[in-house]
Scaffold this motif. Structure first.
Motif, PDB file in Angstrom:
ATOM      1  N   CYS A 199       0.846  -1.211   0.000  1.00 42.44           N
ATOM      2  CA  CYS A 199       0.000   0.000   0.000  1.00 42.44           C
ATOM      3  C   CYS A 199       0.872   1.247   0.000  1.00 42.44           C
ATOM      4  O   CYS A 199       0.599   2.218  -0.714  1.00 42.44           O
ATOM      5  CB  CYS A 199      -0.923   0.003   1.217  1.00 42.44           C
ATOM      6  SG  CYS A 199      -2.207  -1.263   1.166  1.00 42.44           S
ATOM      7  N   LYS A 200       1.920   1.217   0.802  1.00 37.58           N
ATOM      8  CA  LYS A 200       2.838   2.364   0.901  1.00 37.58           C
ATOM      9  C   LYS A 200       3.521   2.624  -0.443  1.00 37.58           C
ATOM     10  O   LYS A 200       3.584   3.760  -0.926  1.00 37.58           O
ATOM     11  CB  LYS A 200       3.874   2.056   1.992  1.00 37.58           C
ATOM     12  CG  LYS A 200       5.005   3.056   2.101  1.00 37.58           C
ATOM     13  CD  LYS A 200       4.603   4.249   2.925  1.00 37.58           C
ATOM     14  CE  LYS A 200       5.783   5.139   3.241  1.00 37.58           C
ATOM     15  NZ  LYS A 200       5.734   6.436   2.574  1.00 37.58           N
ATOM     16  N   LEU A 245      -6.566   1.959  -0.454  1.00 38.46           N
ATOM     17  CA  LEU A 245      -5.308   1.706  -1.170  1.00 38.46           C
ATOM     18  C   LEU A 245      -5.137   0.222  -1.470  1.00 38.46           C
ATOM     19  O   LEU A 245      -4.718  -0.165  -2.569  1.00 38.46           O
ATOM     20  CB  LEU A 245      -4.117   2.175  -0.320  1.00 38.46           C
ATOM     21  CG  LEU A 245      -3.740   3.653  -0.357  1.00 38.46           C
ATOM     22  CD1 LEU A 245      -2.725   3.965   0.733  1.00 38.46           C
ATOM     23  CD2 LEU A 245      -3.179   4.052  -1.721  1.00 38.46           C
ATOM     24  N   GLU A 249      -6.947  -1.068  -4.469  1.00 41.93           N
ATOM     25  CA  GLU A 249      -6.249  -0.714  -5.715  1.00 41.93           C
ATOM     26  C   GLU A 249      -5.026  -1.610  -5.931  1.00 41.93           C
ATOM     27  O   GLU A 249      -4.729  -2.017  -7.049  1.00 41.93           O
ATOM     28  CB  GLU A 249      -5.815   0.759  -5.671  1.00 41.93           C
ATOM     29  CG  GLU A 249      -6.976   1.727  -5.704  1.00 41.93           C
ATOM     30  CD  GLU A 249      -6.534   3.175  -5.496  1.00 41.93           C
ATOM     31  OE1 GLU A 249      -5.336   3.476  -5.697  1.00 41.93           O
ATOM     32  OE2 GLU A 249      -7.379   4.007  -5.130  1.00 41.93           O
ATOM     33  N   HIS A 309       2.539   1.664  -3.405  1.00 43.17           N
ATOM     34  CA  HIS A 309       1.524   2.069  -4.383  1.00 43.17           C
ATOM     35  C   HIS A 309       1.224   3.561  -4.254  1.00 43.17           C
ATOM     36  O   HIS A 309       1.155   4.281  -5.254  1.00 43.17           O
ATOM     37  CB  HIS A 309       0.251   1.237  -4.159  1.00 43.17           C
ATOM     38  CG  HIS A 309      -0.895   1.615  -5.054  1.00 43.17           C
ATOM     39  ND1 HIS A 309      -0.840   1.471  -6.422  1.00 43.17           N
ATOM     40  CD2 HIS A 309      -2.121   2.139  -4.773  1.00 43.17           C
ATOM     41  CE1 HIS A 309      -1.987   1.884  -6.949  1.00 43.17           C
ATOM     42  NE2 HIS A 309      -2.773   2.301  -5.971  1.00 43.17           N
ATOM     43  N   ASP A 310       1.087   4.029  -3.018  1.00 40.49           N
ATOM     44  CA  ASP A 310       0.812   5.448  -2.774  1.00 40.49           C
ATOM     45  C   ASP A 310       1.968   6.305  -3.306  1.00 40.49           C
ATOM     46  O   ASP A 310       1.750   7.344  -3.937  1.00 40.49           O
ATOM     47  CB  ASP A 310       0.620   5.670  -1.268  1.00 40.49           C
ATOM     48  CG  ASP A 310      -0.032   7.009  -0.952  1.00 40.49           C
ATOM     49  OD1 ASP A 310      -0.894   7.451  -1.741  1.00 40.49           O
ATOM     50  OD2 ASP A 310       0.320   7.614   0.067  1.00 40.49           O
ATOM     51  N   ARG A 332      -8.514   4.828   4.869  1.00 38.70           N
ATOM     52  CA  ARG A 332      -7.561   5.224   3.817  1.00 38.70           C
ATOM     53  C   ARG A 332      -6.779   4.011   3.305  1.00 38.70           C
ATOM     54  O   ARG A 332      -6.593   3.833   2.108  1.00 38.70           O
ATOM     55  CB  ARG A 332      -6.566   6.270   4.358  1.00 38.70           C
ATOM     56  CG  ARG A 332      -7.177   7.618   4.663  1.00 38.70           C
ATOM     57  CD  ARG A 332      -6.106   8.681   4.853  1.00 38.70           C
ATOM     58  NE  ARG A 332      -5.287   8.489   6.035  1.00 38.70           N
ATOM     59  CZ  ARG A 332      -5.551   8.964   7.246  1.00 38.70           C
ATOM     60  NH1 ARG A 332      -6.665   9.665   7.447  1.00 38.70           N
ATOM     61  NH2 ARG A 332      -4.726   8.758   8.259  1.00 38.70           N
ATOM     62  N   ARG A 376      -2.219   9.300   0.771  1.00 39.30           N
ATOM     63  CA  ARG A 376      -3.229   8.569   1.548  1.00 39.30           C
ATOM     64  C   ARG A 376      -2.614   7.665   2.611  1.00 39.30           C
ATOM     65  O   ARG A 376      -3.281   7.269   3.551  1.00 39.30           O
ATOM     66  CB  ARG A 376      -4.107   7.731   0.604  1.00 39.30           C
ATOM     67  CG  ARG A 376      -5.122   8.576  -0.167  1.00 39.30           C
ATOM     68  CD  ARG A 376      -6.004   7.702  -1.037  1.00 39.30           C
ATOM     69  NE  ARG A 376      -5.284   7.220  -2.204  1.00 39.30           N
ATOM     70  CZ  ARG A 376      -5.698   6.229  -2.978  1.00 39.30           C
ATOM     71  NH1 ARG A 376      -6.821   5.580  -2.686  1.00 39.30           N
ATOM     72  NH2 ARG A 376      -5.003   5.854  -4.020  1.00 39.30           N
ATOM     73  N   PHE A 377      -1.334   7.318   2.418  1.00 41.43           N
ATOM     74  CA  PHE A 377      -0.675   6.464   3.418  1.00 41.43           C
ATOM     75  C   PHE A 377      -0.030   7.375   4.458  1.00 41.43           C
ATOM     76  O   PHE A 377       1.138   7.739   4.346  1.00 41.43           O
ATOM     77  CB  PHE A 377       0.373   5.566   2.758  1.00 41.43           C
ATOM     78  CG  PHE A 377       0.772   4.388   3.623  1.00 41.43           C
ATOM     79  CD1 PHE A 377       0.305   3.121   3.338  1.00 41.43           C
ATOM     80  CD2 PHE A 377       1.599   4.554   4.729  1.00 41.43           C
ATOM     81  CE1 PHE A 377       0.659   2.028   4.132  1.00 41.43           C
ATOM     82  CE2 PHE A 377       1.962   3.482   5.533  1.00 41.43           C
ATOM     83  CZ  PHE A 377       1.484   2.216   5.232  1.00 41.43           C
TER      84      PHE A 377
END
Length: 672
Positions: A218-219, A260, A263, A221-222, A256, A236-237
């Motif tokens: 997630c991190k 993520l 996605e 990706h953000d 949040r 968002r992260f």
């Protein structure tokens, strides 16, 4: 005392001492001191504090003192100018287990001491500045694994310490960045990132491992969206300074992150099945997000991320999967000696968690930067994005891995994504069965990495007679799975009689050679010493000499594998180039001409059997130090200012980097 002796004294340090990162003076190397020095490095490198604004063991009156005191920039080191206070304790003895991180309530007893010290500092400061209700004091309690940050808010008649997720950067207060989604992220200090990758909330190891990796995805990706969307990007992260301590804030963080993660699962369909969920409690999720959100992973060095990732994998999965670990120094040496080029393909057919693949990306990133004369950390955004886009393209087109274990395939894919590869050619196949077999990725692997097509192989195959290959459908593919006999002319002949059981490393030698391009393909492989030394394995060595040119052989000490992989066996690195059919025919007629082979023995690898770091010493046993230059970025007046500092540092006692350098010299001599 003679000048010579004086000079030696300046360049050495007694065993059991270390150099203070703030003053450069010798201090006793206790367990607590090691924690303090690690924290000081992070405060300078990550938060932007100047060492000139720090003092160690600062007395606040009576017998109370602060382990690290940080004063407002450029001000006298007096209690009225003290802005931040750190209390350090020695690291808990956790062995190889994951740590269960405490929350503020559970650490209450330890934190009371910090709160009392902050209140005492505040009382003395009130005597100077009255009741300035805007005044903030920051505190940190740490044992090297747990980090508890505190902010004190003044009320008219008392000072109330409150937990916060992190300290603000140098010369900022939490209040200046209340919308933390816009706050600074920072490049991770190597040691601190390893610590961030450690804790869990007491979940089963495998479960904790995957949950943590979901959040890393997630991190990443953000951060990747930031590179694509530029101005339109909204972070968002993140976790606000107080969010993780309030129920409402924890729910907002979950909202949040789950957005993520939805996605992420769509984007990485080759890794995720789609039914994965984040099952951490709100408290644990908020805590881990708060820790990871501090760092800019994209800008953090590939090596630092690889070290942290292996630490995470090792802590959570060590044991039955221990054979998959190749020590980082060995991995780096193999890749440096093979020296991949941008137009060459590289494969690890027993890739485990992807150590050789990630080291290749680190090696290429270093090359790309050198070509463009870019200093890591000093590049502008355009330079940074260009180099990383080039790295991503190289990884997508040229880097391949394979493993039999689907669990490790996912772990390797995630390691590669963390290193900066958005595509990942990592196949779940049985490399010894290839191109036959039944595993899921066989069709695409046959298309993308057929035999005789790869430029470079770097691998540490599973080895040992206790895990023999007995499947006759596999064994019948291999020349080395047959009995061989001497031919009376100094060579060997294949009797045609198949063996019923063969150690896997022997088959891997043949498979790797056959995977290489004839004439140019080269490889580096980790092998147990028996293959290169036992009289019974002479036919294997003869076969290798027939099929390849031996480029180099490096003997490793037992310490190389015992500390990190828990494998108590002597090993060697063998580097080979596959001969072309024309070469083999010519040699069959005229014999093999002699040629030079690079040979080296590594006695030291930087640590002992227990994993303790080793430093170079004088004959008297004193550790040698030498000056090293560091570019440090400190915050002055709200902006970063770079300055070059020269610090004396101990020299790691490690032969592997020296061997890499000597091999480069050897190649230059051979190539004229």
């Amino acid at each position: 005392m003679s000048k010579k002796k004086n000079k030696q004294a300046e360049n050495t340090i007694p065993a059991g001492y270390t150099l203070d990162y703030v003053s450069g003076k010798q201090v006793k190397e206790t367990k607590k001191e090691l924690v303090r020095q690690r924290v000081v490095r992070a405060l300078i490198h990550e938060y932007g504090f100047s060492p000139d604004d720090m003092a160690l063991d600062f007395s606040i009156g009576g017998r109370k003192k602060v382990d690290v005191a940080i004063f407002h920039h450029g001000k006298e080191h007096a209690i009225e100018n003290l802005g931040r206070a750190v209390l350090c304790r020695q690291e808990p003895n956790i062995g190889k287990n994951a740590v269960r991180i405490r929350d503020f309530e559970q650490a209450g007893k330890d934190l009371r001491e910090l709160e009392e010290i902050l209140q005492e500092i505040d009382a003395k400061q009130r005597e100077v500045d009255g009741t300035n209700l805007e005044k903030r004091l920051y505190g940190l309690w740490t044992n090297g694994f747990e980090f508890f940050f505190v902010e004190t808010r003044r009320k008219r008649f008392e000072t109330v310490p409150e937990p916060i997720g992190d300290w603000p950067m140098a010369e900022e207060s939490v209040g200046t960045k209340e919308v933390i989604s816009d706050a600074h992220t920072r490049v991770a200090d190597n040691e601190m990132l390893k610590i961030t990758f450690h804790g869990n909330e007491g979940m089963p190891k495998d479960a904790a491992f995957w949950q943590f990796l979901y959040l890393i995805f997630c991190k990443m990706h953000d951060e990747n969206l930031r590179g694509k969307q530029r101005q339109a990007w909204q972070r968002r992260f993140w976790a606000g300074p107080k969010e993780q301590f309030e129920e409402k804030g924890r729910k907002e963080i979950r909202k949040r992150i789950e957005g993520l993660f939805t996605e992420v699962k769509k984007q990485y369909r080759n890794i995720f099945r789609g039914n994965e969920e984040i099952t951490l409690s709100d408290r644990a999720l908020a805590f881990i997000v708060s820790e990871l959100a501090k760092y800019d992973f994209t800008r953090t060095d590939v090596d630092a991320k690889g070290v942290a990732y292996q630490e995470l994998v090792g802590v959570n999965l060590r044991g039955d999967r221990g054979q998959y670990f190749t020590p980082r120094g060995v991995v780096k040496l193999v890749i440096e000696m093979l020296d991949p080029k941008e137009n060459e393909t590289l494969l690890d057919p027993a890739c485990g968690t992807g150590g050789f693949l990630v080291a290749t990306l680190g090696h290429m990133l270093k090359k790309f930067r050198e070509e463009q004369d870019i200093q890591p950390g000093n590049e502008n955004t355009t330079e940074f994005l260009n180099v990383h886009e080039r790295l991503k393209e190289f990884a997508a087109a040229n880097v391949f891995g394979a493993d039999f274990d689907p669990f490790l395939i996912r772990a390797a894919q995630m390691n590669m994504v963390l290193a900066g590869d958005g595509r990942g050619h990592i196949y779940n196949i049985n490399s010894l069965e290839f191109p036959l077999g039944h595993l899921t990725d066989l069709p695409v692997a046959k298309k993308e990495i057929p035999l005789a097509s790869v430029d470079i192989i770097a691998t540490n195959p599973p080895f040992g007679s206790d895990i023999p290959i007995t499947d006759k459908h596999i064994l019948e593919q291999y020349e080395l799975a047959h009995a061989w006999e001497q031919d009376g002319e100094g060579g060997f002949r294949n009797t045609g009689t198949p063996k019923g059981s063969v150690a896997p490393e022997i088959l891997f030698i043949e498979r790797c050679i056959k995977w290489l391009k004839p004439g140019t393909g080269r490889m580096g492989i980790v092998l147990p010493d028996g293959v290169l030394g036992n009289p019974a394995a002479e036919y294997i060595r003869w076969w290798i000499m027939r099929e390849t040119q031996v480029l180099a052989s490096v003997d490793l000490p037992v310490e190389a594998f015992i500390a990190e992989a828990n494998v108590n066996i002597l090993t060697s690195l063998l580097f080979l180039r596959r001969k072309s059919e024309e070469e083999k025919r010519a040699e069959a007629l005229g014999g093999i001409e002699e040629y030079p082979v690079f040979m080296a023995v590594a006695d030291k690898v930087g640590f002992d059997r227990r994993g303790n770091k080793l430093y170079k010493r004088t004959p008297d046993g004193e550790e040698i130090v030498e000056p090293k230059q560091h570019i440090e970025r400190i915050r002055i007046g709200g902006r970063f200012v770079e300055r070059t500092l020269t610090r004396s540092e101990k020299i790691e006692d490690n032969d592997l980097p020296v061997i890499a350098e000597k091999y480069r010299e050897f190649l230059k001599e051979q190539n004229g």
